[in-house]
Design a protein around this motif. Structure first.
Motif, PDB file in Angstrom:
ATOM      1  N   GLY A 291       0.683  -1.409   0.102  1.00 22.26           N
ATOM      2  CA  GLY A 291       0.056   0.024  -0.296  1.00 22.26           C
ATOM      3  C   GLY A 291       0.951   1.260  -0.087  1.00 22.26           C
ATOM      4  O   GLY A 291       0.177   2.423  -0.112  1.00 22.26           O
ATOM      5  N   ALA A 292       2.129   1.283   0.030  1.00 27.61           N
ATOM      6  CA  ALA A 292       3.006   2.349  -0.023  1.00 27.61           C
ATOM      7  C   ALA A 292       2.838   3.184  -1.299  1.00 27.61           C
ATOM      8  O   ALA A 292       2.570   2.637  -2.504  1.00 27.61           O
ATOM      9  CB  ALA A 292       4.475   2.159   0.381  1.00 27.61           C
ATOM     10  N   THR A 293       2.842   4.361  -1.333  1.00 25.25           N
ATOM     11  CA  THR A 293       2.799   5.329  -2.479  1.00 25.25           C
ATOM     12  C   THR A 293       3.887   6.184  -2.631  1.00 25.25           C
ATOM     13  O   THR A 293       4.485   6.493  -1.671  1.00 25.25           O
ATOM     14  CB  THR A 293       1.298   5.913  -2.550  1.00 25.25           C
ATOM     15  OG1 THR A 293       1.474   7.020  -1.244  1.00 25.25           O
ATOM     16  CG2 THR A 293       0.097   5.339  -2.439  1.00 25.25           C
ATOM     17  N   SER A 294       4.012   6.569  -3.857  1.00 26.01           N
ATOM     18  CA  SER A 294       5.238   7.381  -4.308  1.00 26.01           C
ATOM     19  C   SER A 294       4.753   8.425  -5.192  1.00 26.01           C
ATOM     20  O   SER A 294       3.773   8.519  -6.142  1.00 26.01           O
ATOM     21  CB  SER A 294       6.323   6.571  -4.842  1.00 26.01           C
ATOM     22  OG  SER A 294       5.827   5.846  -6.068  1.00 26.01           O
TER      23      SER A 294
ATOM     24  N   PRO B 173       4.077   8.174  -9.274  1.00 26.44           N
ATOM     25  CA  PRO B 173       3.253   6.781  -8.726  1.00 26.44           C
ATOM     26  C   PRO B 173       3.876   5.584  -8.845  1.00 26.44           C
ATOM     27  O   PRO B 173       3.561   4.499  -8.313  1.00 26.44           O
ATOM     28  CB  PRO B 173       2.088   6.734  -9.546  1.00 26.44           C
ATOM     29  CG  PRO B 173       1.858   8.269 -10.066  1.00 26.44           C
ATOM     30  CD  PRO B 173       3.218   8.820 -10.272  1.00 26.44           C
ATOM     31  N   ASP B 174       4.448   5.117  -9.978  1.00 28.27           N
ATOM     32  CA  ASP B 174       5.148   4.024 -10.475  1.00 28.27           C
ATOM     33  C   ASP B 174       6.628   3.843  -9.919  1.00 28.27           C
ATOM     34  O   ASP B 174       7.259   2.795 -10.419  1.00 28.27           O
ATOM     35  CB  ASP B 174       4.996   3.373 -11.893  1.00 28.27           C
ATOM     36  CG  ASP B 174       5.838   4.395 -12.619  1.00 28.27           C
ATOM     37  OD1 ASP B 174       6.333   5.616 -12.151  1.00 28.27           O
ATOM     38  OD2 ASP B 174       5.872   4.264 -13.858  1.00 28.27           O
ATOM     39  N   ALA B 175       7.292   4.641  -9.120  1.00 25.16           N
ATOM     40  CA  ALA B 175       8.541   4.462  -8.745  1.00 25.16           C
ATOM     41  C   ALA B 175       8.954   3.629  -8.067  1.00 25.16           C
ATOM     42  O   ALA B 175      10.117   2.724  -8.142  1.00 25.16           O
ATOM     43  CB  ALA B 175       8.936   5.828  -8.161  1.00 25.16           C
ATOM     44  N   LEU B 176       8.200   2.936  -7.100  1.00 20.47           N
ATOM     45  CA  LEU B 176       8.372   1.791  -5.922  1.00 20.47           C
ATOM     46  C   LEU B 176       8.379   0.650  -6.918  1.00 20.47           C
ATOM     47  O   LEU B 176       8.865  -0.482  -6.225  1.00 20.47           O
ATOM     48  CB  LEU B 176       7.394   1.828  -4.943  1.00 20.47           C
ATOM     49  CG  LEU B 176       7.394   2.964  -3.961  1.00 20.47           C
ATOM     50  CD1 LEU B 176       6.278   2.837  -2.979  1.00 20.47           C
ATOM     51  CD2 LEU B 176       8.682   3.322  -3.714  1.00 20.47           C
ATOM     52  N   THR B 177       7.697   0.331  -8.135  1.00 19.94           N
ATOM     53  CA  THR B 177       7.607  -1.030  -8.657  1.00 19.94           C
ATOM     54  C   THR B 177       8.395  -1.257  -9.885  1.00 19.94           C
ATOM     55  O   THR B 177       8.259  -2.353 -10.334  1.00 19.94           O
ATOM     56  CB  THR B 177       6.040  -1.223  -8.917  1.00 19.94           C
ATOM     57  OG1 THR B 177       5.849   0.008 -10.130  1.00 19.94           O
ATOM     58  CG2 THR B 177       5.218  -1.068  -7.896  1.00 19.94           C
ATOM     59  N   GLY B 178       9.326  -0.683  -9.888  1.00 16.22           N
ATOM     60  CA  GLY B 178      10.220  -0.628 -11.210  1.00 16.22           C
ATOM     61  C   GLY B 178      11.719  -0.992 -10.917  1.00 16.22           C
ATOM     62  O   GLY B 178      12.530  -0.738 -11.803  1.00 16.22           O
ATOM     63  N   GLY B 179      12.100  -1.552  -9.723  1.00 13.82           N
ATOM     64  CA  GLY B 179      13.292  -1.747  -9.451  1.00 13.82           C
ATOM     65  C   GLY B 179      14.184  -0.726  -9.153  1.00 13.82           C
ATOM     66  O   GLY B 179      13.584   0.670  -8.970  1.00 13.82           O
ATOM     67  N   PRO B 180      15.322  -0.604  -9.116  1.00 12.19           N
ATOM     68  CA  PRO B 180      16.500   0.694  -9.016  1.00 12.19           C
ATOM     69  C   PRO B 180      16.154   1.719  -9.955  1.00 12.19           C
ATOM     70  O   PRO B 180      16.339   2.701  -9.844  1.00 12.19           O
ATOM     71  CB  PRO B 180      17.820   0.074  -9.039  1.00 12.19           C
ATOM     72  CG  PRO B 180      17.726  -1.370  -8.635  1.00 12.19           C
ATOM     73  CD  PRO B 180      16.218  -1.918  -9.046  1.00 12.19           C
TER      74      PRO B 180
ATOM     75  N   ASP C  83      10.755  10.879  -6.256  1.00 12.23           N
ATOM     76  CA  ASP C  83      10.817  12.158  -5.414  1.00 12.23           C
ATOM     77  C   ASP C  83      10.254  12.109  -3.823  1.00 12.23           C
ATOM     78  O   ASP C  83      10.757  12.944  -3.066  1.00 12.23           O
ATOM     79  CB  ASP C  83       9.812  13.129  -6.276  1.00 12.23           C
ATOM     80  CG  ASP C  83      10.353  13.626  -7.519  1.00 12.23           C
ATOM     81  OD1 ASP C  83      11.559  13.914  -7.509  1.00 12.23           O
ATOM     82  OD2 ASP C  83       9.761  13.770  -8.704  1.00 12.23           O
ATOM     83  N   ALA C  84       9.270  11.429  -3.911  1.00 11.15           N
ATOM     84  CA  ALA C  84       8.551  11.091  -2.191  1.00 11.15           C
ATOM     85  C   ALA C  84       7.703   9.751  -2.279  1.00 11.15           C
ATOM     86  O   ALA C  84       7.665   9.323  -3.342  1.00 11.15           O
ATOM     87  CB  ALA C  84       7.597  12.347  -2.314  1.00 11.15           C
ATOM     88  N   VAL C  85       8.077   9.405  -1.048  1.00 11.52           N
ATOM     89  CA  VAL C  85       7.228   8.133  -0.685  1.00 11.52           C
ATOM     90  C   VAL C  85       6.566   8.220   0.621  1.00 11.52           C
ATOM     91  O   VAL C  85       6.826   8.968   1.487  1.00 11.52           O
ATOM     92  CB  VAL C  85       8.480   7.112  -0.609  1.00 11.52           C
ATOM     93  CG1 VAL C  85       9.159   7.081   0.481  1.00 11.52           C
ATOM     94  CG2 VAL C  85       7.688   5.741  -0.201  1.00 11.52           C
TER      95      VAL C  85
END
Length: 366
Positions: free
Chosen positions: A148-151, A154-161, A168-170
């Motif tokens: 459920g974390a957001t960033s 929006p897709d920054a957390l799911t694309g690996g490094p 920018d923010a989480v």
């Protein structure tokens, strides 16, 4: 004579359960009257769930989750009473990233978060996540997103490094809420921090396929997540475990426990060692790294506390007697030395059984 058989997996050939069975088969040929107690072991990496299920029983809950590149992969959650056990490698293991097509900068730990969610939904009070053998290096960003974390974006957390490089923010509030009221445990013997020269990228990244000239950039991508979430926590021991999954779990309030000690306690290894006359452990390659929280070292420590001798059977033995004793092993025996390396791979179970049979000639009182 009572013999406790407590091996790790023989990576690439035998699971810990299969290795224990092979050792027992060979030992019985030479000493059929010996009482054998099989306790296959794991340190939190591949085989963690199978080992615990073999000893503890419980219910296996099937789940289909995202693999490191987004393809569906099968996973299981082991529920035993009020506890659930999850194996990170089932969702993002290195074995799920073919050697000729490894894309570590795009691999995600999202599926691990889905397994944790399935465990929480099972209504348990405690979720233990075994860390090790992963092919991801995303600081657990995918796990956080699955919970459920957001960033921003929006897709920054799911694309690996690669995704984290543009972070920018989480906000991890929703993820923390998802696991609220559940005790989280990160089971790992790795004590590296998340970042820097001894962090997860620089130490473990190359074996996952991160190119040498990309290590600094990937480490910097993980640092963006740490800066946005909790930079201080990135320094904690174990934050760098499993490509940084340790960091994500610590962010969610997890406690860290050594994987081998956790498994040993769960299967009652100390009590079983005290009942034995001899302890037999093993792994694929027995070398000096075995002292770094690996199964043979952990089993040998349990044996020493029980004042019982401990020997090791391995695919290869790559250390001398002095180093062996420093690990707490009386003697170690090699499958490759007995039957040759080619034969050992052609019939791993049979070869290990043959080694056990020969070893029993020396150690059994029969």
């Amino acid at each position: 004579m009572r013999v406790l058989i407590a091996p790790d997996k023989f990576a690439g050939t035998l699971s810990a359960v299969e290795a224990a069975a092979a050792i027992a088969e060979g030992w019985r040929r030479r000493a059929p009257g010996d009482e054998l107690d099989l306790a296959p072991m794991a340190d939190g990496g591949p085989g963690f769930v199978d080992v615990l299920h073999a000893t503890l029983g419980g219910d296996l809950l099937a789940a289909t989750v995202r693999g490191p590149y987004g393809d569906p992969v099968p996973g299981t959650v082991l529920r035993v009473g009020d506890s659930a056990y999850v194996e990170a490698a089932q969702a993002c293991g290195l074995h799920l990233t073919p050697e000729d097509d490894r894309r570590p900068e795009h691999a995600s730990s999202y599926g691990v978060g889905e397994l944790v969610a399935a465990a929480v939904d099972a209504g348990v009070a405690r979720v233990v996540v075994g860390l090790g053998g992963t092919g991801t290096n995303d600081a657990g960003a995918g796990l956080l997103a699955a919970l459920g974390a957001t960033s921003t974006p929006p897709d920054a957390l799911t694309g690996g490094p690669a995704g984290l490089a543009g972070l920018d923010a989480v906000d991890v509030a929703a993820a923390r809420e998802r696991v609220a009221g559940v005790e989280l445990v990160a089971a790992s013997d790795v004590d590296n921090p998340l970042l820097g020269l001894i962090g997860t990228t620089n130490v473990y990244g190359p074996q996952k396929g991160v190119a040498d000239d990309r290590l600094q950039a990937v480490d910097a991508a993980l640092e963006r997540l740490a800066a946005a979430a909790d930079k201080k926590l990135a320094l904690a021991k174990g934050a760098g475990a499993a490509g940084g999954l340790g960091y994500a779990l610590l962010l969610l309030g997890a406690a860290r426990e050594p994987g081998i000690a956790l498994v040993a306690d769960a299967v009652g290894l100390p009590t079983r060692a005290r009942r034995a006359d001899l302890v037999v452990t093993g792994e694929g390659a027995f070398d000096f790294s075995s002292r770094s929280g690996k199964v043979p070292y952990g089993v040998a420590q349990v044996a020493a506390e029980a004042l019982r001798p401990c020997i090791a059977l391995a695919g290869q033995v790559l250390i001398g007697s002095r180093e062996m004793r420093a690990v707490g092993i009386e003697s170690a025996y090699s499958v490759a030395d007995l039957v040759g390396q080619e034969a050992s791979f052609a019939d791993p179970a049979g070869s290990l059984a043959a080694l056990a049979e020969r070893t029993a000639r020396t150690w059994s009182t029969m």
